[in-house]
Write an enzyme that holds these catalytic residues in place. Structure first.
Site, mmCIF file in Angstrom:
data_model
loop_
_atom_site.group_PDB
_atom_site.id
_atom_site.type_symbol
_atom_site.label_atom_id
_atom_site.label_comp_id
_atom_site.label_asym_id
_atom_site.label_seq_id
_atom_site.Cartn_x
_atom_site.Cartn_y
_atom_site.Cartn_z
ATOM 1 N N ARG A 50 58.983 -4.789 -27.569
ATOM 2 C CA ARG A 50 58.318 -3.633 -28.166
ATOM 3 C C ARG A 50 59.366 -2.558 -28.378
ATOM 4 O O ARG A 50 59.816 -2.343 -29.478
ATOM 5 C CB ARG A 50 57.150 -3.184 -27.280
ATOM 6 C CG ARG A 50 56.234 -2.194 -27.964
ATOM 7 C CD ARG A 50 54.990 -1.902 -27.161
ATOM 8 N NE ARG A 50 55.256 -1.207 -25.894
ATOM 9 C CZ ARG A 50 54.322 -0.746 -25.084
ATOM 10 N NH1 ARG A 50 53.038 -0.914 -25.392
ATOM 11 N NH2 ARG A 50 54.631 -0.134 -23.964
ATOM 12 N N LYS A 77 50.303 9.942 -20.685
ATOM 13 C CA LYS A 77 50.184 9.910 -22.148
ATOM 14 C C LYS A 77 48.719 9.941 -22.572
ATOM 15 O O LYS A 77 47.830 9.780 -21.726
ATOM 16 C CB LYS A 77 50.874 8.647 -22.669
ATOM 17 C CG LYS A 77 50.278 7.355 -22.130
ATOM 18 C CD LYS A 77 51.254 6.199 -22.221
ATOM 19 C CE LYS A 77 50.626 4.918 -21.696
ATOM 20 N NZ LYS A 77 51.613 3.835 -21.507
ATOM 21 N N MET A 84 25.226 5.466 -32.901
ATOM 22 C CA MET A 84 26.267 6.493 -32.924
ATOM 23 C C MET A 84 26.077 7.536 -31.821
ATOM 24 O O MET A 84 27.021 7.910 -31.135
ATOM 25 C CB MET A 84 26.297 7.192 -34.287
ATOM 26 C CG MET A 84 27.450 8.171 -34.429
ATOM 27 S SD MET A 84 27.386 9.135 -35.937
ATOM 28 C CE MET A 84 27.693 7.883 -37.171
ATOM 29 N N TYR A 133 18.484 -0.722 -33.789
ATOM 30 C CA TYR A 133 18.875 -1.330 -35.071
ATOM 31 C C TYR A 133 18.935 -2.846 -34.995
ATOM 32 O O TYR A 133 19.393 -3.410 -33.988
ATOM 33 C CB TYR A 133 20.267 -0.848 -35.482
ATOM 34 C CG TYR A 133 20.331 0.574 -35.949
ATOM 35 C CD1 TYR A 133 19.526 1.044 -36.983
ATOM 36 C CD2 TYR A 133 21.242 1.461 -35.368
ATOM 37 C CE1 TYR A 133 19.613 2.360 -37.421
ATOM 38 C CE2 TYR A 133 21.340 2.769 -35.793
ATOM 39 C CZ TYR A 133 20.515 3.210 -36.821
ATOM 40 O OH TYR A 133 20.619 4.505 -37.243
HETATM 41 C C1 LIG Z 1 51.642 3.216 -20.347
HETATM 42 C C2 LIG Z 1 52.919 2.861 -19.714
HETATM 43 C C3 LIG Z 1 53.053 2.861 -18.312
HETATM 44 C C4 LIG Z 1 51.875 3.044 -17.378
HETATM 45 O O1 LIG Z 1 51.171 1.815 -17.339
HETATM 46 P P1 LIG Z 1 49.855 1.587 -16.442
HETATM 47 O O2 LIG Z 1 49.519 0.165 -16.694
HETATM 48 O O3 LIG Z 1 48.835 2.511 -16.969
HETATM 49 O O4 LIG Z 1 50.221 1.878 -15.042
HETATM 50 C C5 LIG Z 1 54.312 2.673 -17.771
HETATM 51 N N1 LIG Z 1 55.377 2.451 -18.562
HETATM 52 C C6 LIG Z 1 55.291 2.397 -19.911
HETATM 53 C C7 LIG Z 1 56.499 2.140 -20.731
HETATM 54 C C8 LIG Z 1 54.053 2.591 -20.535
HETATM 55 O O5 LIG Z 1 53.958 2.515 -21.866
#
Ligand SMILES: *Cc1c(COP(=O)(O)O)cnc(C)c1O
Length: 389
Positions: free
Chosen positions: A145, A48, A326, A267
């Site tokens: 969740r 993702k 930045m 800054y």
């Molecule tokens: C992001 C995610 C993972 C992967 O998790 P990692 O900690 O990056 O290995 C697996 N399952 C779900 C549902 C996730 O949201």
């Protein structure tokens, strides 16, 4: 896909101030390590957020060539993008937004992960109207969740009137505390998930992210879902000694300044030099996902985390001076011999010499957030992977 370059001088020609070197061999090897650790379960890849910021097309292509056939993404859009790079793979969409993504799931052959009874109803009706299409079902076992409750899962499983159009190919749940092996919630979630899995005879099951894979064989079920460890990051506070870094981030030196003891830097004049200093002003800043909270001084975080980040060049750690801005950040190079570094040279921000997670910790965050925040101003080089499988 991004163009693949190994010629370092291109950065200079093309006007980039920073670069990412992405070691696809390390990525492929990391997946094989997690695959072996997952055995006898199969090992998927969670890619993702554009493959944890690394580039979903490159990541999908590499892992597909390494043998991975199950991918998880957040959105249907992300799934549609990687479909061409993983032609025969199953691609699961975890952020199931229904109604809305039915067409995309059919067109790109994506498997939505249904996460509420409302999702189940909408998807079932869509399948009755348009024909069967595989789905996955998420059960919430303690994360609060996504996912139907255990009771809902048991009631669906026992429902003899369950329409044929509703055909889950995977039952999944997600650990809230996998990175804390002693946390009692792990065992509680494991037991709750086992009960749900038992009710869905013949349906494959998946519980573990990277951290879960390390918890033990009972957490692995049929399919594991590592993400961060494929990319060389660690889980929790631990040091990752199992997989290796995939991304090296480097910034170029714009100029080297000489400043006097007693003067201040950047800054807010938050740091006062304790000695005559040489300072490398580098082309990297919070607009590149190099967070302001990494500042050497002068951000509220410094009350909790003492030191700012450091960079690395010529065999030495280079402390970050004053605030990250930045587009620019200052590093102290006083301890390097004169002329070791010059304008145009690169300093490493994280990668092989500076652990991603050390930088993240200095900024009060985690490697996941650093990687997925990197932004668009880097020249991206991919080092190709050899196909062994
Ligand atoms: C992001 C995610 C993972 C992967 O998790 P990692 O900690 O990056 O290995 C697996 N399952 C779900 C549902 C996730 O949201």
């Amino acid at each position: 896909m991004n163009e693949r370059h190994n010629d370092k001088d291109h950065d200079i020609d093309e006007g980039y101030g920073a670069r990412l070197t992405i070691d696809l061999q390390a990525l492929a090897d990391n997946w094989r390590v997690m695959r072996d650790r997952s055995h006898p379960a199969r090992c998927a890849a969670v890619i993702k957020a554009d493959g944890y910021g690394i580039g979903a097309p490159e990541v999908a292509t590499t892992l597909y060539a390494a043998g991975c056939r199950d991918f998880f993404v957040a959105t249907a859009r992300e799934g549609a993008i990687i479909r061409v790079y993983a032609p025969q793979a199953r691609i699961f969409v975890m952020n199931c937004i229904l109604p809305g993504i039915e067409e995309t799931c059919r067109a790109a052959e994506l498997v939505p992960v249904l996460a509420s009874m409302e999702h189940v109803a909408i998807w079932t009706n869509a399948c009755i109207a348009n024909g069967d299409h595989p789905c996955a079902l998420q059960v919430d076992t303690g994360m609060n969740r996504l996912g139907i409750t255990s009771e809902e899962a048991l009631s669906i499983a026992g429902d003899v009137t369950r329409p044929a159009g509703f055909s889950p190919v995977l039952l999944m749940s997600h650990l809230a505390c996998g990175d804390t092996p002693d946390h009692p919630l792990n065992h509680h979630q494991l037991e709750a998930f086992r009960a749900a899995v038992g009710a869905f005879d013949g349906v494959e099951a998946s519980l573990s992210n990277s951290a879960g894979v390390l918890l033990g064989p009972e957490y692995r079920f049929d399919l594991t879902r590592p993400g961060i460890m494929l990319f060389g990051g660690s889980v929790g506070d631990g040091v990752n000694t199992i997989t290796r870094p995939v991304v090296t981030a480097e910034a170029r030196i714009i100029t080297i300044r000489h400043a006097k003891r007693g003067e201040t830097v950047s800054y807010g004049a938050t740091v006062t030099l304790e000695r005559d200093s040489r300072i490398a002003i580098c082309s990297i800043g919070y607009a590149d996902g190099y967070p302001r909270s990494l500042s050497g001084s002068g951000v509220p975080l410094r009350n909790a985390v003492r030191d700012g980040a450091h960079a690395f060049a010529a065999g030495q750690r280079l402390p970050l001076l004053g605030r990250v801005t930045m587009d620019m950040t200052a590093f102290d190079i006083t301890d390097l011999p004169d002329n070791t570094l010059r304008a145009g040279d690169f300093v490493e921000l994280f990668g092989k010499n500076v652990a991603l997670d050390d930088v993240a910790r200095a900024g009060g965050t985690i490697g996941y957030e650093l990687l997925t925040s990197l932004g668009q101003r880097y020249r991206r080089h991919c080092l190709p992977a050899e196909n062994e499988d």
